[in-house]
Write an enzyme that holds these catalytic residues in place. Structure first.
Site, PDB file in Angstrom:
ATOM      1  N   ARG A 235      59.827 -16.346 -54.819  1.00 38.94           N
ATOM      2  CA  ARG A 235      58.687 -15.472 -54.566  1.00 38.94           C
ATOM      3  C   ARG A 235      58.350 -14.710 -55.856  1.00 38.94           C
ATOM      4  NH1 ARG A 235      58.011 -18.204 -50.785  1.00 38.94           N
ATOM      5  NH2 ARG A 235      57.788 -17.616 -48.595  1.00 38.94           N
ATOM      6  N   GLU A 264      48.814 -14.220 -54.961  1.00 39.12           N
ATOM      7  CA  GLU A 264      48.467 -15.645 -54.852  1.00 39.12           C
ATOM      8  C   GLU A 264      47.196 -15.801 -54.038  1.00 39.12           C
ATOM      9  OE1 GLU A 264      51.791 -17.955 -53.450  1.00 39.12           O
ATOM     10  OE2 GLU A 264      53.078 -17.321 -55.097  1.00 39.12           O
ATOM     11  N   HIS A 282      52.471 -22.600 -56.208  1.00 37.80           N
ATOM     12  CA  HIS A 282      53.303 -22.437 -54.996  1.00 37.80           C
ATOM     13  C   HIS A 282      53.384 -23.789 -54.270  1.00 37.80           C
ATOM     14  CE1 HIS A 282      54.745 -19.481 -51.663  1.00 37.80           C
ATOM     15  NE2 HIS A 282      55.348 -20.655 -51.533  1.00 37.80           N
TER      16      HIS A 282
HETATM   17  C1  8YV Z   1      55.884 -23.088 -47.773  1.00 34.29           C
HETATM   18  C2  8YV Z   1      57.511 -21.408 -48.706  1.00 34.29           C
HETATM   19  O1  8YV Z   1      55.469 -24.327 -48.063  1.00 34.29           O
HETATM   20  O2  8YV Z   1      59.181 -21.948 -47.133  1.00 34.29           O
HETATM   21  C3  8YV Z   1      58.528 -21.078 -47.671  1.00 34.29           C
HETATM   22  O3  8YV Z   1      58.704 -19.889 -47.401  1.00 34.29           O
HETATM   23  O4  8YV Z   1      57.164 -20.609 -49.481  1.00 34.29           O
HETATM   24  C4  8YV Z   1      56.925 -22.751 -48.785  1.00 34.29           C
HETATM   25  O5  8YV Z   1      57.910 -23.702 -48.776  1.00 34.29           O
HETATM   26  C5  8YV Z   1      54.699 -22.207 -47.824  1.00 34.29           C
HETATM   27  O6  8YV Z   1      55.015 -21.030 -47.204  1.00 34.29           O
HETATM   28  C6  8YV Z   1      53.465 -22.854 -47.204  1.00 34.29           C
HETATM   29  O7  8YV Z   1      53.575 -22.948 -45.808  1.00 34.29           O
END
Ligand code: 8YV
Length: 326
Positions: A235, A264, A282
């Site tokens: 993050r 983002e 991301h």
């Molecule tokens: C997701 C992510 O793809 O798992 C998570 O928390 O950040 C990513 O793997 C993203 O949240 C989109 O759905």
């Protein structure tokens, strides 16, 4: 007919088993107008009349939650839930679910993509070669270089297994380690400051919490080797971005691979002016396999909750159980 919002832009126009599961359970499916991440205001409006959200990274703030008292479930198609105000959801009797075990291999592969791109100078070599130049020179090895893993959960472990294949000695920081895994794979557990000081490649795999916010800042960067690389597929908020920017500009560390940003989409982020960063949008957690697995697991959590089930391995606010009503 109860409605489910399919919020992630990565799932726009995708036909998959997750849609079949929701349709067969009798849900009407609602999609955002545009295949981009919704803002807080857009989400607040889009959730009107929605019973469950199959959620991406859009912000489920207290304001969004309180404006939508009909919402029963926020099912994150992913594993991080920092974009959900968990206290507000719990107060309102909303179950919040995640999809453990669906995207660790995708994130680990992407972590190595960034690591290899930095070590091998992939982007500058590609650009120069395409430009008719022939910039031959020695690149950096991964083998024999120390891989430091901050967070040895599912994703950190998937990264560790790949690090072993690359011949990298492994260090990890993890407050609740799986000791069987640590011992089996010869991983050395160290305090965070030691991890920072001894890693050649430092990769972050911890959740964003008030305690972990700005973990990477001037103080901690000063502990790192000037030859070290930072990889962040976790993050953006784990990094104090202005302080990392200054450090990268001054070559206090060698470079960074960044898949995530505090804001983002990040707009005109100063990182984009640097030649020692490699950036992606991301994207780490989403490959064709993990995208389908995440979508299906979150759809299944919605279906289970709608018929009186309790998918406890997916629920992140178990306190809501006594108040949860579909
Ligand atoms: C997701 C992510 O793809 O798992 C998570 O928390 O950040 C990513 O793997 C993203 O949240 C989109 O759905």
């Amino acid at each position: 007919m109860p409605k489910v919002l399919i919020a992630p832009s990565t799932l726009a126009k995708i036909e998959g088993p997750f849609l079949k599961a929701l349709r067969e359970a009798g849900f009407e499916l609602v999609f955002p107008e545009r295949a981009v991440q919704m803002t807080e205001d857009e989400l607040l409006k889009k959730l009107q009349g929605i019973s469950a959200s199959l959620a991406g990274s859009e912000p489920y703030t207290r304001r969004v939650i309180e404006a939508n008292p009909q919402l029963r479930v926020i099912a994150r198609a992913g594993v991080g839930y920092d974009a959900v105000d968990l206290a507000a959801a719990t107060e309102r009797g909303i179950a919040v679910t995640i999809c453990p075990g669906t995207n660790q291999d995708a994130v680990a592969e992407h972590t190595f993509t960034l690591m290899l791109a930095l070590a091998k100078g992939l982007i500058p070599q590609h650009l120069a070669t395409m430009d008719g130049k022939w910039p031959r020179g020695a690149t950096l090895p991964l083998r024999g270089r120390t891989l430091g893993i901050a967070g040895l959960g599912r994703i950190g472990k998937a990264v560790a297994l790949r690090g072993i294949a690359f011949g990298m000695p492994l260090l990890a920081y993890e407050p609740m380690p799986d000791m069987a895994f640590v011992q089996q794979h010869g991983i050395k557990l160290v305090p965070m400051d030691q991890l920072l000081a001894e890693s050649d490649y430092l990769t972050l795999h911890i959740p964003l919490t008030p305690e972990s916010r700005n973990l990477i800042c001037t103080r901690t960067i000063n502990l790192m080797k000037p030859t070290a690389f930072l990889i962040n597929t976790a993050r953006g908020g784990l990094v104090n971005e202005p302080e990392l920017y200054e450090a990268l500009k001054a070559r206090k560390i060698a470079g960074a691979g960044l898949d995530v940003f505090d804001q983002e989409p990040p707009g005109n982020n100063p990182f984009f002016t640097l030649d020692n960063v490699v950036v992606t949008p991301h994207a780490a957690g989403v490959d064709l396999q993990s995208r389908d697995d995440m979508a299906l697991a979150s759809a299944q959590s919605i279906v289970a909750l709608s018929v009186g089930g309790w998918p406890s391995h997916q629920i992140v606010n178990p306190d809501v159980r006594s108040r949860f009503k579909w």
